[in-house]
Design a protein around this motif. Structure first.
Motif, short mmCIF file in Angstrom:
data_model
loop_
_atom_site.label_atom_id
_atom_site.label_comp_id
_atom_site.label_asym_id
_atom_site.label_seq_id
_atom_site.Cartn_x
_atom_site.Cartn_y
_atom_site.Cartn_z
N LYS A 1 0.68 -0.93 -0.17
CA LYS A 1 -0.12 0.20 0.06
C LYS A 1 0.64 1.67 -0.29
O LYS A 1 0.72 2.37 -0.57
N ALA A 2 2.05 0.73 0.67
CA ALA A 2 3.00 2.52 0.79
C ALA A 2 3.43 2.41 -0.81
O ALA A 2 3.56 4.13 -0.66
N PHE A 3 2.89 2.35 -1.78
CA PHE A 3 3.68 2.19 -2.76
C PHE A 3 3.20 3.52 -3.77
O PHE A 3 3.06 3.79 -4.78
N GLY A 4 1.22 3.33 -3.21
CA GLY A 4 -0.06 3.79 -4.36
C GLY A 4 0.25 3.12 -5.55
O GLY A 4 0.39 1.69 -5.71
N LEU A 5 -0.06 4.13 -6.40
CA LEU A 5 -0.78 3.25 -8.01
C LEU A 5 0.66 3.24 -8.39
O LEU A 5 1.35 4.09 -8.47
N ARG A 6 0.84 2.47 -9.61
CA ARG A 6 1.86 2.29 -10.22
C ARG A 6 1.51 1.04 -10.83
O ARG A 6 0.73 -0.17 -11.31
N ALA A 7 2.83 0.75 -12.48
CA ALA A 7 2.02 -0.21 -13.35
C ALA A 7 3.01 -1.18 -12.84
O ALA A 7 1.80 -2.52 -13.44
N GLY A 8 3.75 -1.20 -12.49
CA GLY A 8 3.74 -3.32 -11.99
C GLY A 8 4.45 -3.36 -10.58
O GLY A 8 4.05 -2.75 -9.37
N ARG A 9 4.80 -4.93 -10.75
CA ARG A 9 4.72 -4.84 -9.06
C ARG A 9 6.29 -4.62 -8.68
O ARG A 9 7.46 -4.40 -9.10
N PRO A 10 6.49 -4.47 -7.59
CA PRO A 10 8.30 -4.00 -7.24
C PRO A 10 9.10 -5.45 -7.08
O PRO A 10 8.34 -6.43 -7.04
N PHE A 11 10.10 -4.92 -7.68
CA PHE A 11 11.31 -6.49 -6.91
C PHE A 11 12.46 -6.36 -6.61
O PHE A 11 12.75 -4.96 -6.53
N VAL A 12 12.72 -6.96 -6.36
CA VAL A 12 14.42 -7.30 -5.54
C VAL A 12 14.96 -6.30 -6.19
O VAL A 12 15.53 -7.03 -7.29
N GLY A 13 15.77 -5.22 -5.84
CA GLY A 13 16.65 -4.28 -6.24
C GLY A 13 16.57 -3.48 -7.34
O GLY A 13 17.26 -2.61 -7.63
N GLU A 14 15.32 -3.46 -6.84
CA GLU A 14 14.88 -2.21 -7.22
C GLU A 14 15.09 -0.94 -6.28
O GLU A 14 15.15 -0.83 -5.33
N ARG A 15 15.88 0.51 -7.46
CA ARG A 15 15.78 1.32 -6.46
C ARG A 15 14.45 2.00 -5.82
O ARG A 15 13.90 2.73 -6.96
N LEU A 16 14.52 2.70 -4.54
CA LEU A 16 13.20 3.51 -4.78
C LEU A 16 14.11 4.73 -3.35
O LEU A 16 14.89 5.00 -2.88
N SER A 17 12.93 5.81 -3.26
CA SER A 17 12.81 7.04 -2.30
C SER A 17 11.49 6.63 -1.85
O SER A 17 10.84 6.02 -2.00
N PHE A 18 11.96 6.99 -0.97
CA PHE A 18 10.56 7.09 0.19
C PHE A 18 10.87 7.56 2.24
O PHE A 18 11.73 8.37 1.75
N GLU A 19 9.52 8.01 2.97
CA GLU A 19 9.76 8.55 3.68
C GLU A 19 9.97 7.61 4.98
O GLU A 19 8.97 6.74 4.55
N PRO A 20 10.83 7.84 5.74
CA PRO A 20 10.98 7.27 6.81
C PRO A 20 9.54 7.60 7.85
O PRO A 20 9.37 8.92 7.93
N GLY A 21 8.77 5.80 8.18
CA GLY A 21 7.38 6.45 8.99
C GLY A 21 7.68 5.30 10.10
O GLY A 21 8.54 5.24 10.33
N ARG A 22 6.57 5.49 10.99
CA ARG A 22 6.00 3.91 11.99
C ARG A 22 4.40 4.13 11.62
O ARG A 22 3.66 4.67 11.77
N ASP A 23 4.42 2.57 12.14
CA ASP A 23 2.83 2.48 11.98
C ASP A 23 2.73 2.56 13.01
O ASP A 23 3.15 3.14 14.27
#
Length: 209
Positions: free
Chosen positions: A33-55
């Motif tokens: 759910k953190a990826f929002g809307l995107r064309a494909g599925r996440p994959f190992v080795g993918e470079r990402l940007s993100f915001e650190p947070g807590r549940d």
């Protein structure tokens, strides 16, 4: 403040994985759910940007994740959807095992009376197993703590496999993972074999031989 990292682990069936921050430090949990809307599925080795947070429990996790890859690697052709459809069809057909087992119990009872409450025990264990599957499915969708697969297999072996079969098909949970399915069917076979050995003269005949 956004950070960058690499998707170090990803379980596509469960919808979550872990990001290794570029600046070092412990891996961060990330849910689909953190990826929002995107064309494909996440994959190992993918470079990402993100915001650190807590549940809600205060545990660290990655939020508002975005891909830094120009495009996703080419995926295999559409054999996977066909395989998934075949697995669902086979799973639906396996539901016939429940009424067949009920017939076996009835015939066994007519020939050799069964203990009172045995069928009720199967129903109770199946209901409990269905509820555990539902809770595990809900946890998977919310990124919460999961039920151990060993627990699910233990419930199936302890007369809860009819409820597990119903949950797998109705909830679409644990119905496509080959390794899990192999162990599950071994538990089903073990439970039915144990029923036959305990409540029919088969075991006594083997002992005479």
């Amino acid at each position: 403040m956004r950070e960058q990292g690499i998707l170090a682990k990803w379980d596509d069936a469960k919808g979550y994985g872990f990001i290794q921050p570029q600046g070092g430090g412990p891996r961060l949990f990330v849910h689909i759910k953190a990826f929002g809307l995107r064309a494909g599925r996440p994959f190992v080795g993918e470079r990402l940007s993100f915001e650190p947070g807590r549940d809600a429990q205060g545990k660290a996790r990655a939020l508002k994740v975005q891909s830094l890859e120009p495009r996703r690697p080419v995926t295999p052709p559409a054999a996977a959807p066909r395989a998934a459809g075949t697995a669902r069809a086979a799973g639906s057909a396996s539901l016939w095992l429940i009424p067949l087992f009920a017939v076996l119990v009835l015939l066994t009872h007519l020939a050799w009376p069964l203990p009172h409450g045995l069928w009720g025990f199967y129903v109770a264990m199946s209901l409990a197993t269905f509820i555990v599957y539902w809770q595990d499915k809900r946890s998977a969708q919310r990124g919460g703590w999961r039920v151990a697969e060993g627990t699910l297999h233990g419930l199936a072996l302890a007369c809860g496999w009819p409820g597990a079969l119903l949950a797998q098909q109705m909830l679409r949970h644990k119905s496509a993972k080959p390794a899990f399915r192999r162990v599950f069917w071994a538990c089903v076979a073990g439970n039915i074999l144990l029923f036959v050995l305990l409540f029919t003269p088969l075991l006594a005949q083997w002992r005479r031989v």
